[in-house]
Write a protein that holds these residues in place. Structure first.
Motif, PDB file in Angstrom:
ATOM      1  N   ALA A 243      40.591  32.769  37.585  1.00  0.00           N
ATOM      2  CA  ALA A 243      40.319  33.764  38.621  1.00  0.00           C
ATOM      3  C   ALA A 243      41.571  34.264  39.330  1.00  0.00           C
ATOM      4  CB  ALA A 243      39.345  33.187  39.653  1.00  0.00           C
ATOM      5  N   ASP A 244      42.693  33.570  39.159  1.00  0.00           N
ATOM      6  CA  ASP A 244      43.920  33.976  39.840  1.00  0.00           C
ATOM      7  C   ASP A 244      44.838  34.834  38.973  1.00  0.00           C
ATOM      8  OD1 ASP A 244      44.509  31.945  38.100  1.00  0.00           O
ATOM      9  OD2 ASP A 244      45.750  30.801  39.485  1.00  0.00           O
ATOM     10  N   PHE A 245      44.383  35.231  37.786  1.00  0.00           N
ATOM     11  CA  PHE A 245      45.194  36.079  36.917  1.00  0.00           C
ATOM     12  C   PHE A 245      44.973  37.556  37.239  1.00  0.00           C
ATOM     13  CE2 PHE A 245      45.549  32.230  34.457  1.00  0.00           C
ATOM     14  CZ  PHE A 245      46.800  32.346  33.857  1.00  0.00           C
ATOM     15  N   ASP A 246      46.037  38.326  37.082  1.00  0.00           N
ATOM     16  CA  ASP A 246      45.946  39.775  37.162  1.00  0.00           C
ATOM     17  C   ASP A 246      45.256  40.258  35.883  1.00  0.00           C
ATOM     18  OD1 ASP A 246      46.295  42.515  37.104  1.00  0.00           O
ATOM     19  OD2 ASP A 246      48.436  42.458  37.533  1.00  0.00           O
ATOM     20  N   PRO A 247      44.044  40.818  35.967  1.00  0.00           N
ATOM     21  CA  PRO A 247      43.322  41.212  34.754  1.00  0.00           C
ATOM     22  C   PRO A 247      44.117  42.153  33.857  1.00  0.00           C
ATOM     23  CG  PRO A 247      41.884  41.344  36.661  1.00  0.00           C
ATOM     24  CD  PRO A 247      43.265  41.118  37.185  1.00  0.00           C
ATOM     25  N   ALA A 248      44.942  42.993  34.440  1.00  0.00           N
ATOM     26  CA  ALA A 248      45.710  43.955  33.635  1.00  0.00           C
ATOM     27  C   ALA A 248      46.661  43.259  32.679  1.00  0.00           C
ATOM     28  CB  ALA A 248      46.485  44.901  34.550  1.00  0.00           C
ATOM     29  N   THR A 249      47.142  42.056  33.056  1.00  0.00           N
ATOM     30  CA  THR A 249      48.089  41.349  32.192  1.00  0.00           C
ATOM     31  C   THR A 249      47.396  40.654  31.024  1.00  0.00           C
ATOM     32  OG1 THR A 249      48.008  39.279  33.474  1.00  0.00           O
ATOM     33  CG2 THR A 249      49.608  40.970  34.166  1.00  0.00           C
ATOM     34  N   LEU A 250      46.067  40.589  31.089  1.00  0.00           N
ATOM     35  CA  LEU A 250      45.311  39.987  29.987  1.00  0.00           C
ATOM     36  C   LEU A 250      44.515  41.029  29.207  1.00  0.00           C
ATOM     37  CD1 LEU A 250      44.059  36.749  31.765  1.00  0.00           C
ATOM     38  CD2 LEU A 250      45.752  36.880  29.924  1.00  0.00           C
ATOM     39  N   ALA A 251      44.660  42.289  29.570  1.00  0.00           N
ATOM     40  CA  ALA A 251      43.938  43.344  28.854  1.00  0.00           C
ATOM     41  C   ALA A 251      44.387  43.430  27.406  1.00  0.00           C
ATOM     42  CB  ALA A 251      44.137  44.684  29.552  1.00  0.00           C
ATOM     43  N   ARG A 252      45.679  43.261  27.195  1.00  0.00           N
ATOM     44  CA  ARG A 252      46.237  43.271  25.840  1.00  0.00           C
ATOM     45  C   ARG A 252      47.208  42.105  25.723  1.00  0.00           C
ATOM     46  NH1 ARG A 252      45.611  48.493  27.342  1.00  0.00           N
ATOM     47  NH2 ARG A 252      44.494  49.880  25.909  1.00  0.00           N
ATOM     48  N   PRO A 253      46.717  40.896  25.469  1.00  0.00           N
ATOM     49  CA  PRO A 253      47.601  39.738  25.373  1.00  0.00           C
ATOM     50  C   PRO A 253      48.694  39.953  24.322  1.00  0.00           C
ATOM     51  CG  PRO A 253      45.306  39.069  25.377  1.00  0.00           C
ATOM     52  CD  PRO A 253      45.312  40.554  25.212  1.00  0.00           C
ATOM     53  N   ARG A 254      49.820  39.314  24.519  1.00  0.00           N
ATOM     54  CA  ARG A 254      50.945  39.514  23.607  1.00  0.00           C
ATOM     55  C   ARG A 254      50.712  38.849  22.258  1.00  0.00           C
ATOM     56  NH1 ARG A 254      54.225  35.627  22.374  1.00  0.00           N
ATOM     57  NH2 ARG A 254      54.087  33.608  23.431  1.00  0.00           N
ATOM     58  N   VAL A 255      49.722  37.940  22.178  1.00  0.00           N
ATOM     59  CA  VAL A 255      49.372  37.261  20.927  1.00  0.00           C
ATOM     60  C   VAL A 255      47.854  37.224  20.820  1.00  0.00           C
ATOM     61  CG1 VAL A 255      51.460  35.837  20.937  1.00  0.00           C
ATOM     62  CG2 VAL A 255      49.361  34.971  22.007  1.00  0.00           C
ATOM     63  N   PRO A 256      47.307  36.977  19.618  1.00  0.00           N
ATOM     64  CA  PRO A 256      45.858  36.814  19.510  1.00  0.00           C
ATOM     65  C   PRO A 256      45.352  35.713  20.444  1.00  0.00           C
ATOM     66  CG  PRO A 256      46.838  37.048  17.341  1.00  0.00           C
ATOM     67  CD  PRO A 256      47.970  36.917  18.294  1.00  0.00           C
ATOM     68  N   LEU A 257      44.318  36.045  21.212  1.00  0.00           N
ATOM     69  CA  LEU A 257      43.762  35.134  22.211  1.00  0.00           C
ATOM     70  C   LEU A 257      42.270  34.982  21.974  1.00  0.00           C
ATOM     71  CD1 LEU A 257      43.825  33.524  24.896  1.00  0.00           C
ATOM     72  CD2 LEU A 257      43.630  35.721  26.101  1.00  0.00           C
ATOM     73  N   ALA A 258      41.820  33.733  21.928  1.00  0.00           N
ATOM     74  CA  ALA A 258      40.398  33.438  21.764  1.00  0.00           C
ATOM     75  C   ALA A 258      39.944  32.517  22.890  1.00  0.00           C
ATOM     76  CB  ALA A 258      40.140  32.785  20.411  1.00  0.00           C
ATOM     77  N   LEU A 259      38.653  32.587  23.222  1.00  0.00           N
ATOM     78  CA  LEU A 259      38.103  31.771  24.300  1.00  0.00           C
ATOM     79  C   LEU A 259      36.904  30.975  23.822  1.00  0.00           C
ATOM     80  CD1 LEU A 259      39.585  34.209  25.942  1.00  0.00           C
ATOM     81  CD2 LEU A 259      38.284  33.261  27.861  1.00  0.00           C
ATOM     82  N   ILE A 260      36.687  29.846  24.496  1.00  0.00           N
ATOM     83  CA  ILE A 260      35.469  29.053  24.342  1.00  0.00           C
ATOM     84  C   ILE A 260      34.863  28.927  25.734  1.00  0.00           C
ATOM     85  CG2 ILE A 260      34.452  26.863  23.626  1.00  0.00           C
ATOM     86  CD1 ILE A 260      36.945  26.459  21.851  1.00  0.00           C
ATOM     87  N   THR A 261      33.593  29.260  25.867  1.00  0.00           N
ATOM     88  CA  THR A 261      32.939  29.227  27.161  1.00  0.00           C
ATOM     89  C   THR A 261      31.776  28.240  27.142  1.00  0.00           C
ATOM     90  OG1 THR A 261      31.394  31.011  26.615  1.00  0.00           O
ATOM     91  CG2 THR A 261      33.523  31.650  27.503  1.00  0.00           C
ATOM     92  N   ALA A 262      31.362  27.820  28.343  1.00  0.00           N
ATOM     93  CA  ALA A 262      30.218  26.908  28.490  1.00  0.00           C
ATOM     94  C   ALA A 262      29.350  27.454  29.610  1.00  0.00           C
ATOM     95  CB  ALA A 262      30.695  25.494  28.805  1.00  0.00           C
ATOM     96  N   ARG A 263      28.154  27.854  29.293  1.00  0.00           N
ATOM     97  CA  ARG A 263      27.282  28.566  30.238  1.00  0.00           C
ATOM     98  C   ARG A 263      26.930  27.723  31.463  1.00  0.00           C
ATOM     99  NH1 ARG A 263      28.340  33.103  30.723  1.00  0.00           N
ATOM    100  NH2 ARG A 263      29.844  32.960  29.050  1.00  0.00           N
ATOM    101  N   LEU A 264      26.834  26.386  31.313  1.00  0.00           N
ATOM    102  CA  LEU A 264      26.426  25.543  32.437  1.00  0.00           C
ATOM    103  C   LEU A 264      27.616  24.852  33.083  1.00  0.00           C
ATOM    104  CD1 LEU A 264      23.062  23.991  31.162  1.00  0.00           C
ATOM    105  CD2 LEU A 264      23.507  26.165  32.319  1.00  0.00           C
ATOM    106  N   ASP A 265      28.789  25.443  32.935  1.00  0.00           N
ATOM    107  CA  ASP A 265      29.990  24.936  33.595  1.00  0.00           C
ATOM    108  C   ASP A 265      29.827  25.107  35.107  1.00  0.00           C
ATOM    109  OD1 ASP A 265      32.537  24.385  34.568  1.00  0.00           O
ATOM    110  OD2 ASP A 265      33.562  25.418  32.919  1.00  0.00           O
ATOM    111  N   ARG A 266      29.816  24.004  35.836  1.00  0.00           N
ATOM    112  CA  ARG A 266      29.651  24.061  37.289  1.00  0.00           C
ATOM    113  C   ARG A 266      30.977  23.917  38.020  1.00  0.00           C
ATOM    114  NH1 ARG A 266      25.386  19.649  38.832  1.00  0.00           N
ATOM    115  NH2 ARG A 266      25.844  20.529  40.904  1.00  0.00           N
TER     116      ARG A 266
END
Length: 347
Positions: A243-266
């Protein structure tokens, strides 16, 4: 809950021992002035000995001679209060695919020392990953590795590290501002495990005090924190603090970026963290969205409920109904496939 963990752990252990036969070569490079101990897992032709690691059984060959493998390195950044062995299953899966794996123990934010957790640690973690790669590069036992294209994986606070390595910029002021807007909703991300909201009369004073501390520690420091390492060529961020990242800096990452999410992460609610990254980054890949996974879903071996405090278990223990064996196999396979695709296809 305890019986659920025992059964899930037994199932994972059986799957792990049946399908991951490769021996894990392992060694630890001692700490130096820049980084704590650095654990390395690698392919080896040596015979190993079976050893329990949490709910897993692994075949380990400490200090064994490395085998060539595929010549590529993956760096893993552990979460807050973590360490190398909570990522044993991932290290095993990567070694089975021929990768060598390096895991620095992040100073001041590991299982033996949490004195610098939070933004102080987030700022130094990417450099610690780079230095861990340097340590491997300087070790003659790993002279066969090609370090022009290195992969990086991070989970939770390690996911924050991963986003920095992908080119993201963040600041303590952005963290403070996020918490000012969403403190009650994202309370654990903002205050950690010191306390929690219960719906009782003390919630108001907790919120007031937490915001005063956040304002005092992080307010006004808006200088963007970045880290560049040209060797990092592909990144996976698992349930990242973001939440503390500037979204614009992650709009086009400098390398391929993948995520893993967990819907019930509290602990790190997806809508403020991983989903925000995916919304900003049109080219990012979602490797796995674990529908009933909690924040600890990517820890393998699984956290033992009996060894955690009550609040820790609420944040890290698997929610009821989470199919840990199936989901672990899923995200491991997709993570390995991502790194193979990004790192082995290039010349």
């Amino acid at each position: 809950m305890r019986s659920h963990f025992l059964l899930a752990g037994l199932a994972v252990g059986l799957i792990f021992s049946a399908t991951h036969a490769a021996t894990l070569g392992t060694l630890t490079l001692p700490p130096d002035a820049s980084v704590g101990p650095v654990t390395v897992f690698y392919p080896t032709a040596a015979a190993g000995h079976a050893e329990p690691r949490g709910d897993l059984i692994v075949s380990l060959a400490p200090e064994a001679p490395p085998a060539p493998g595929n010549g590529r390195l993956i760096a893993i950044s552990h979460g807050s209060g973590g360490g190398p062995w909570v990522h044993t299953a991932l290290a095993q899966a990567l070694v089975d695919a021929g990768f060598t794996v390096v895991l620095p123990l992040h100073r001041g934010d590991n299982w033996t020392d949490t004195s610098q957790r939070g933004p102080e640690s987030w700022q130094q973690r990417p450099a610690e990953v780079s230095h861990a790669i340097d340590r491997v590069a300087a070790d003659p036992r790993f002279a066969a590795l090609r370090l022009d294209r290195v992969g990086a994986f991070g989970m939770s606070a390690g996911g924050h590290t991963a986003l920095s390595l992908a080119g993201g910029a963040w600041s303590p002021e952005r963290f403070r501002a996020h918490c000012a807007r969403h403190l009650a909703e994202d309370f654990q991300a903002c205050v950690g495990l010191a306390t929690q909201l219960t719906g009782g009369l003390l919630d108001g004073p907790k919120l007031w005090l937490a915001q005063r501390v956040l304002d005092w520690k992080f307010g006004g420091d808006a200088a963007p924190r970045t880290h560049g390492d040209a060797r990092i060529a592909a990144v996976v961020a698992g349930v990242p603090l973001a939440a503390d990242f500037d979204p614009a800096t992650l709009a086009r990452p400098r390398v391929p970026l993948a995520l893993i999410t967990a819907r019930l992460d509290r602990w790190l609610l997806p809508r403020f963290h991983s989903d925000a990254v995916l919304a900003a980054c049109t080219g990012c890949e979602l490797l796995a969205d674990l529908p009933s996974g909690g924040h600890g879903a990517l820890l393998a071996p699984a956290p033992a409920a009996a060894e955690l405090g009550r609040l820790e278990c609420e944040m890290l223990c698997d929610p009821p109904g989470y199919d840990r064996p199936a989901m672990t196999s899923l995200w491991l396979a997709r993570t390995v496939a991502f790194f193979r695709r990004q790192l082995l296809a290039a010349p």
